[in-house]
Write a protein that holds these residues in place. Structure first.
Motif, mmCIF file in Angstrom:
data_model
loop_
_atom_site.group_PDB
_atom_site.id
_atom_site.type_symbol
_atom_site.label_atom_id
_atom_site.label_comp_id
_atom_site.label_asym_id
_atom_site.label_seq_id
_atom_site.Cartn_x
_atom_site.Cartn_y
_atom_site.Cartn_z
ATOM 1 N N LEU A 155 0.808 -0.841 0.158
ATOM 2 C CA LEU A 155 -0.282 0.101 0.037
ATOM 3 C C LEU A 155 1.053 1.251 0.025
ATOM 4 O O LEU A 155 1.654 1.772 0.882
ATOM 5 N N ALA B 284 1.155 5.236 -0.445
ATOM 6 C CA ALA B 284 0.400 6.673 -0.284
ATOM 7 C C ALA B 284 1.770 7.755 -0.883
ATOM 8 O O ALA B 284 2.675 7.769 -0.392
ATOM 9 N N ASP C 163 1.740 11.270 -0.039
ATOM 10 C CA ASP C 163 1.412 12.518 0.724
ATOM 11 C C ASP C 163 1.125 14.022 0.730
ATOM 12 O O ASP C 163 1.984 14.233 -0.484
ATOM 13 N N PRO D 214 -3.666 12.027 1.879
ATOM 14 C CA PRO D 214 -2.522 11.272 1.333
ATOM 15 C C PRO D 214 -3.198 12.047 -0.055
ATOM 16 O O PRO D 214 -4.979 12.222 -0.592
ATOM 17 N N ASP E 170 -2.581 10.138 -2.588
ATOM 18 C CA ASP E 170 -3.333 9.737 -3.676
ATOM 19 C C ASP E 170 -2.739 7.690 -2.795
ATOM 20 O O ASP E 170 -1.681 8.061 -1.934
ATOM 21 N N VAL E 171 -3.578 6.869 -2.655
ATOM 22 C CA VAL E 171 -2.934 5.807 -2.968
ATOM 23 C C VAL E 171 -3.262 4.421 -3.514
ATOM 24 O O VAL E 171 -4.147 4.063 -2.996
ATOM 25 N N ASN F 55 -5.944 2.428 -7.235
ATOM 26 C CA ASN F 55 -5.655 3.366 -6.636
ATOM 27 C C ASN F 55 -6.594 3.382 -5.634
ATOM 28 O O ASN F 55 -7.790 4.037 -5.688
ATOM 29 N N LEU G 37 -7.570 5.284 -2.900
ATOM 30 C CA LEU G 37 -8.232 6.265 -2.566
ATOM 31 C C LEU G 37 -9.088 6.893 -3.196
ATOM 32 O O LEU G 37 -9.798 7.351 -3.256
ATOM 33 N N SER H 122 -5.440 12.819 7.516
ATOM 34 C CA SER H 122 -4.635 12.358 8.439
ATOM 35 C C SER H 122 -3.561 12.321 9.786
ATOM 36 O O SER H 122 -2.511 12.008 10.113
ATOM 37 N N ASP I 146 -2.769 7.060 10.194
ATOM 38 C CA ASP I 146 -3.536 6.426 9.208
ATOM 39 C C ASP I 146 -4.879 6.255 8.648
ATOM 40 O O ASP I 146 -5.431 5.376 9.863
ATOM 41 N N PHE J 294 -5.562 4.595 5.658
ATOM 42 C CA PHE J 294 -6.220 3.541 4.619
ATOM 43 C C PHE J 294 -4.387 2.554 5.819
ATOM 44 O O PHE J 294 -3.262 2.804 5.509
ATOM 45 N N LYS J 295 -5.152 1.411 5.878
ATOM 46 C CA LYS J 295 -4.458 0.451 6.263
ATOM 47 C C LYS J 295 -4.266 -0.500 5.613
ATOM 48 O O LYS J 295 -5.409 -1.507 5.392
#
Length: 225
Positions: free
Chosen positions: A112, A114, A116, A121, A123-124, A139, A141, A170, A174, A176-177
């Motif tokens: 994953l 990121a 930032d 972020p 984009d992720v 993507n 995000l 964030s 985080d 997104f994990k």
């Protein structure tokens, strides 16, 4: 793709152990303008991301060619460019408020990544690898953004800025994990005004789970804040 039959660094010459980005061992056409991101190296040391140096980034911007600034997913042993990240906001060395990082599964099959910004972020990306190759890029995000778009539009809130209608905040951790090799867990706030200054602001909390093998959300819950 560019393949170079060399190992980028020997095991006893790894500056990432000290948290440093470096270019030593990169093929000549990349060594001058790119650095290997120490924060993105896979557990098995086979994959990483490279990003432009400050000089390369400034040169591209000064020439009015920002599209030349790209972050690449690479294999390290031997060196091979697998793909470029498809983003409007690539990271380059010492970018103001910027950053690049990766969370990996233990077996190095999933990452994953990121990119930032100041508040969260930009984009992720979910990267999936198979047999030494990049099998799929998603993507995450953007997928999460699309879940929340109807709620944002209904709110008639002022956008975050000219580039983003809203962001994932964030500041408290985080959003997104990665959970093993099968799941991405999303748990955090989407906001139009992190500072709380706008008279027409919008904030919601998203809890969702992206199933990696199935390439879809298997649960999602949106709550107004």
């Amino acid at each position: 793709m560019i393949n170079c039959g060399l190992s980028v660094l020997a095991a006893d010459e790894e500056p990432e152990a000290a948290g440093e980005d470096w270019s030593a061992g990169l093929p000549e056409q990349y060594a001058k303008n790119y650095l290997i991101s120490a924060s993105t190296i896979s557990p098995d040391k086979k994959f990483a991301l490279i990003f432009p140096t400050l000089e390369a980034g400034e040169t591209a911007n000064n020439a009015n060619h920002p599209e030349r600034i790209k972050d690449y997913i690479v294999a390290l042993q031997p060196f091979n460019v697998l793909a470029g990240l498809q983003t409007k906001y690539p990271y380059f060395q010492n970018e103001s408020h910027g950053g690049i990082s990766a969370e990996w599964s233990d077996d190095s099959s999933v990452a994953l990544v990121a990119l930032d910004g100041k508040w969260g972020p930009h984009d992720v990306f979910l990267l999936e690898f198979h047999d030494g190759k990049l099998a799929r890029t998603t993507n995450i995000l953007v997928k999460a953004h699309d879940l929340l778009l109807p709620s944002y539009r209904k709110s008639k809130a002022e956008p975050y800025n000219d580039n983003f209608d809203f962001i994932f905040d964030s500041e408290e951790g985080d959003v997104f994990k990665l959970d093993g090799t099968n799941l991405v867990v999303i748990d955090g706030d989407a906001v139009t005004d992190p500072k709380g200054l706008s008279r027409r602001s919008w904030r919601v909390h998203l809890k969702a789970v992206w199933n990696i093998p199935e390439a879809k959300f298997t649960s999602k819950k949106v709550a107004n804040q």
